[in-house]
Design an enzyme around this catalytic site. Structure first.
Site, PDB file in Angstrom:
ATOM      1  N   GLU A 150     -20.443   5.192  37.458  1.00 27.26           N
ATOM      2  CA  GLU A 150     -20.804   6.382  36.660  1.00 27.26           C
ATOM      3  C   GLU A 150     -20.407   7.729  37.267  1.00 27.26           C
ATOM      4  O   GLU A 150     -21.241   8.623  37.429  1.00 27.26           O
ATOM      5  CB  GLU A 150     -22.323   6.373  36.400  1.00 27.26           C
ATOM      6  N   GLU A 255     -22.880  -4.955  31.848  1.00 26.49           N
ATOM      7  CA  GLU A 255     -24.326  -4.716  31.650  1.00 26.49           C
ATOM      8  C   GLU A 255     -24.688  -4.793  30.170  1.00 26.49           C
ATOM      9  O   GLU A 255     -25.308  -3.887  29.618  1.00 26.49           O
ATOM     10  CB  GLU A 255     -24.717  -3.335  32.208  1.00 26.49           C
TER      11      GLU A 255
HETATM   12  C1  GLA Z   1     -27.030   1.789  34.760  1.00 24.61           C
HETATM   13  C2  GLA Z   1     -26.817   1.085  36.080  1.00 24.61           C
HETATM   14  C3  GLA Z   1     -27.605  -0.197  36.162  1.00 24.61           C
HETATM   15  C4  GLA Z   1     -29.007  -0.017  35.655  1.00 24.61           C
HETATM   16  C5  GLA Z   1     -29.000   0.566  34.290  1.00 24.61           C
HETATM   17  C6  GLA Z   1     -30.413   0.687  33.802  1.00 24.61           C
HETATM   18  O1  GLA Z   1     -26.355   1.195  33.727  1.00 24.61           O
HETATM   19  O2  GLA Z   1     -25.481   0.798  36.339  1.00 24.61           O
HETATM   20  O3  GLA Z   1     -27.659  -0.607  37.478  1.00 24.61           O
HETATM   21  O4  GLA Z   1     -29.736   0.805  36.533  1.00 24.61           O
HETATM   22  O5  GLA Z   1     -28.379   1.829  34.355  1.00 24.61           O
HETATM   23  O6  GLA Z   1     -31.168  -0.438  34.096  1.00 24.61           O
END
Ligand code: GLA
Length: 343
Positions: A150, A255
């Site tokens: 990020e 994710e």
């Molecule tokens: C981001 C992070 C993850 C997690 C999510 C929320 O996507 O990369 O590790 O913390 O936020 O759970």
């Protein structure tokens, strides 16, 4: 048929786990049955790996060489090793879930921010320590690392303590260090959310991935994929997937979840439909050679443990399993996307 077997010709099927899952026998069994990759939801992030006590008690000694404490990571690595389930390492460099003191001279938040050289020394030592620990004690277990998470926001490099202390090239520096210490065969990823959004997609392609590729430092693009029921549009997701894929990098969905706050049968059917559409898209894209998708990871096992309920401030029902490891309609629709058979 299980998820991992059904999708074996295409990519690994993964899941993010917490300590609760590892401590619950029925969850461990479900993971072994269905998945061929795991990620620690939180316990391998810098906040979990850095030894706060040792560093803060002896800042003079550890100012340039932050100590790590792998206790939280070990149960995941053990589970993965014992059951021959490869892991994604998540993550090495992030503005979030990294203690504030890590960015200050002598780890003193009352004092001054660390300068670039000090942060680069810490970064080198931290990544070296983490990779050495896992590669020495758990060789071959981790197949991919999210090196930087990020780094892009609001049309530019995200304003963060990494940017402030090191500068924009903290991303390149982090990948250089990771490449230096990563074992051969471990793929290095850039990971982010909203990666199908046009400006963000193009920024990541031009300002992050291409410069890293020129130096041979990156192997993959991580599309987090925290999706909504109506966002992004599948066409936009496809476009982004194909553009990342066209670079010749691996692509991983790192994710995956789809926020849905309505548990009615009708709404869960729509969730199942959206998942099926996504998995059709992923398998087609892979089959057509448009993106080398190598794994897809759900962000948690059960609805009850999804981070979305807290984040969205309403109960969310975004995943494939719930309750006592029961399979939801979405589970069957994901399988059907590849087998053509329901259940
Ligand atoms: C981001 C992070 C993850 C997690 C999510 C929320 O996507 O990369 O590790 O913390 O936020 O759970």
């Amino acid at each position: 048929m299980s998820l991992k077997t059904a999708f074996e010709p295409y990519f690994r099927m993964g899941v993010a786990l917490s300590g609760w899952n590892l401590a619950t026998p029925s969850h461990r069994e479900l993971v072994k049955e269905e998945f061929s990759s795991i990620t620690a939801e939180n316990d391998m992030k810098p906040a979990a790996f850095l030894d706060g006590q040792a560093n803060l008690e002896n800042p003079a000694r550890y100012n340039e060489t932050p100590v790590i404490k792998p206790d939280k990571a070990v149960p995941y690595l053990e589970f993965a090793k014992q059951n021959h389930i490869p892991m994604r390492g998540h993550n090495l460099v992030w503005h979030n879930q990294t203690p504030r003191w890590f960015f200050y001279q002598n780890y003193d938040v009352e004092g001054k921010l660390a300068d670039r050289d000090l942060m680069l020394a810490r970064l080198d030592h931290y990544i070296h320590s983490v990779l050495d620990f896992v590669q020495t004690n758990y060789p071959g277990v981790i197949y991919a690392w999210d090196v930087v998470n990020e780094a892009v926001d609001e049309g530019d490099f995200r304003k963060s303590l990494w940017l402030e202390t090191v500068g924009k090239d903290f991303v390149v520096r982090a990948f250089e260090i990771a490449r230096k210490y990563a074992a051969p065969g471990v793929s290095l990823f850039y990971n982010d959310y909203e990666t199908a959004q046009e400006w963000k997609r193009d920024f990541i392609l031009d300002k992050i991935l291409k410069p890293l590729m020129e130096k041979g430092l990156v192997d993959g693009m991580g599309m987090q994929s925290h999706l909504l029921m109506d966002h992004p549009r599948m066409e936009d997701y496809r476009t982004a997937l194909c553009l990342y894929g066209a670079l010749g990098l691996e692509v991983q969905v790192t994710e995956l979840d789809i926020h849905n706050a309505d548990p009615s049968a009708e709404s869960m059917r729509r969730l199942a439909g959206r998942y099926q559409e996504l998995f059709r898209l992923l398998t087609e894209t892979k089959k057509e050679g448009k993106a080398n998708i190598t794994s897809v990871t759900f962000w948690n096992l059960l609805d009850e443990q999804s981070w979305l309920s807290g984040f969205r401030r309403e109960q969310s029902y975004p995943l494939l399993f719930h309750g006592d490891c029961e399979r939801k309609e979405a589970y069957y629709s994901v399988l059907e996307a590849v087998t053509g058979v329901r259940g």
